[in-house]
Design an enzyme around this catalytic site. Structure first.
Site, mmCIF file in Angstrom:
data_model
loop_
_atom_site.group_PDB
_atom_site.id
_atom_site.type_symbol
_atom_site.label_atom_id
_atom_site.label_comp_id
_atom_site.label_asym_id
_atom_site.label_seq_id
_atom_site.Cartn_x
_atom_site.Cartn_y
_atom_site.Cartn_z
ATOM 1 N N GLU A 88 10.057 1.028 9.514
ATOM 2 C CA GLU A 88 9.761 -0.364 9.836
ATOM 3 C C GLU A 88 9.089 -1.122 8.692
ATOM 4 O O GLU A 88 9.395 -2.296 8.449
ATOM 5 C CB GLU A 88 8.869 -0.440 11.092
ATOM 6 C CG GLU A 88 9.517 0.098 12.364
ATOM 7 C CD GLU A 88 9.407 1.606 12.470
ATOM 8 O OE1 GLU A 88 9.896 2.149 13.475
ATOM 9 O OE2 GLU A 88 8.830 2.229 11.549
ATOM 10 N N SER B 47 -33.844 30.887 15.698
ATOM 11 C CA SER B 47 -32.641 31.618 16.114
ATOM 12 C C SER B 47 -31.728 30.761 16.985
ATOM 13 O O SER B 47 -30.504 30.790 16.841
ATOM 14 C CB SER B 47 -33.032 32.901 16.859
ATOM 15 O OG SER B 47 -33.664 33.810 15.983
ATOM 16 N N TYR C 63 4.784 9.796 10.194
ATOM 17 C CA TYR C 63 4.246 8.446 10.020
ATOM 18 C C TYR C 63 4.450 7.952 8.597
ATOM 19 O O TYR C 63 4.644 6.748 8.370
ATOM 20 C CB TYR C 63 2.755 8.445 10.382
ATOM 21 C CG TYR C 63 2.130 7.076 10.404
ATOM 22 C CD1 TYR C 63 2.416 6.177 11.437
ATOM 23 C CD2 TYR C 63 1.253 6.676 9.405
ATOM 24 C CE1 TYR C 63 1.844 4.918 11.464
ATOM 25 C CE2 TYR C 63 0.673 5.421 9.418
ATOM 26 C CZ TYR C 63 0.973 4.544 10.451
ATOM 27 O OH TYR C 63 0.406 3.289 10.468
ATOM 28 N N HIS D 123 0.841 -1.197 0.000
ATOM 29 C CA HIS D 123 0.000 0.000 0.000
ATOM 30 C C HIS D 123 0.876 1.246 0.000
ATOM 31 O O HIS D 123 2.058 1.200 0.361
ATOM 32 C CB HIS D 123 -0.947 0.020 1.209
ATOM 33 C CG HIS D 123 -0.247 0.074 2.525
ATOM 34 N ND1 HIS D 123 0.177 -1.061 3.198
ATOM 35 C CD2 HIS D 123 0.117 1.125 3.311
ATOM 36 C CE1 HIS D 123 0.755 -0.712 4.328
ATOM 37 N NE2 HIS D 123 0.736 0.616 4.421
#
Length: 283
Positions: free
Chosen positions: A84, A180, A79, A42
């Site tokens: 990793e 209102s 991120y 991904h």
């Protein structure tokens, strides 16, 4: 509630085989993304838009991706560069702008010495004071009542994407229907602007200070029908705001549609505005 809009977005784009090619449009200020693999391949990325953009528009920009608002942009950028699970990248597009830094500095000045700011720049002082007051009100107010049928209908309507034409007209002739109160509740939310009407120049100047907002125009009962500024309503809805007060300018915001809601004790005058523009919600 109103459509999700944001400047900062995170995305995940799953794929198999060749890495998808991403082509950004001129609406994108900055993006960073990389190829990652955990259970599948991904792209993990972050996008900073040049202006607030709806989820629908983001899905058109990046078809097939899962998108979420990025509430902490710096963390999102980090991120997207984690080692990793990285396979390739990261890649970058454009230049990141630390949004809100100017506002933070102004508010820091205000917090440190509001009286000095009041003397040096009364207009800036009033804007900072307004921001502080609005923050306090937002923190202590909530809607703790059952919705009336018209309020439920209105909420369902503004959950949809606004178009470039429809003006919502909430009509309650008797008073006491909650118009209102509900207008003030809606405009406590970020991205909404409240006005009780007034001179066209004053309304357009006020709106031009934050011209991307959805709008609630809460017409007081004492306002005569002939004094409603239909030209202002249409300018805001048409996304061409002509401000002639103090520092004259024309603001164009084509393609960024907003909801415009009028709360009134009388029906619209269809001799002054096209009838097919109006969606009436009866209280």
């Amino acid at each position: 509630m109103p459509s999700i809009r944001a400047i900062h977005w995170c995305f995940t784009l799953n794929f198999s085989g060749k890495i998808p090619e991403i082509v950004w449009t001129a609406d994108v200020q900055y993006s960073i993304w990389q190829h990652e693999r955990v259970n599948h391949d991904h792209l993990q990325g972050y996008i900073q838009m040049k202006k607030q953009t709806t989820l629908k528009k983001m899905k058109e920009l990046l078809p097939g991706a899962h998108l979420e608002m990025a509430r902490a942009p710096k963390k999102a950028i980090d991120y997207c560069q984690k080692k990793e699970t990285a396979i390739d990248g990261p890649w970058e597009y454009g230049t990141w702008i630390s949004t809100g830094s100017h506002k933070r500095k102004l508010m820091e000045r205000f917090d440190e010495d509001p009286e000095e700011m009041k003397l040096e720049d009364p207009g800036l002082y009033r804007r900072c004071l307004s921001r502080v007051q609005m923050t306090k009100v937002r923190e202590k107010n909530s809607w703790d009542y059952d919705l009336r049928p018209w309020q439920d209908e209105l909420l369902k309507t503004i959950e949809q994407e606004p178009d470039d034409r429809t003006i919502l007209w909430v009509y309650g002739p008797h008073g006491g229907e909650g118009k209102s109160v509900f207008a003030k509740y809606l405009t406590l939310k970020e991205g909404w602007w409240y006005t009780a009407g007034g001179k066209a120049t004053d309304m357009l100047y006020s709106y031009s200070l934050d011209p991307t907002c959805h709008v609630c125009i809460d017409i007081p009962r004492c306002t005569k029908e002939e004094y409603i500024n239909y030209a202002v309503i249409e300018q805001i809805k048409n996304r061409i705001i002509i401000n002639t007060k103090y520092e004259p300018c024309t603001i164009r915001d084509d393609g960024h549609n907003v909801h415009v809601i009028v709360f009134a004790n009388y029906l619209p005058d269809v001799t002054r505005i096209s009838e097919d523009r109006i969606k009436i919600i009866y209280c």
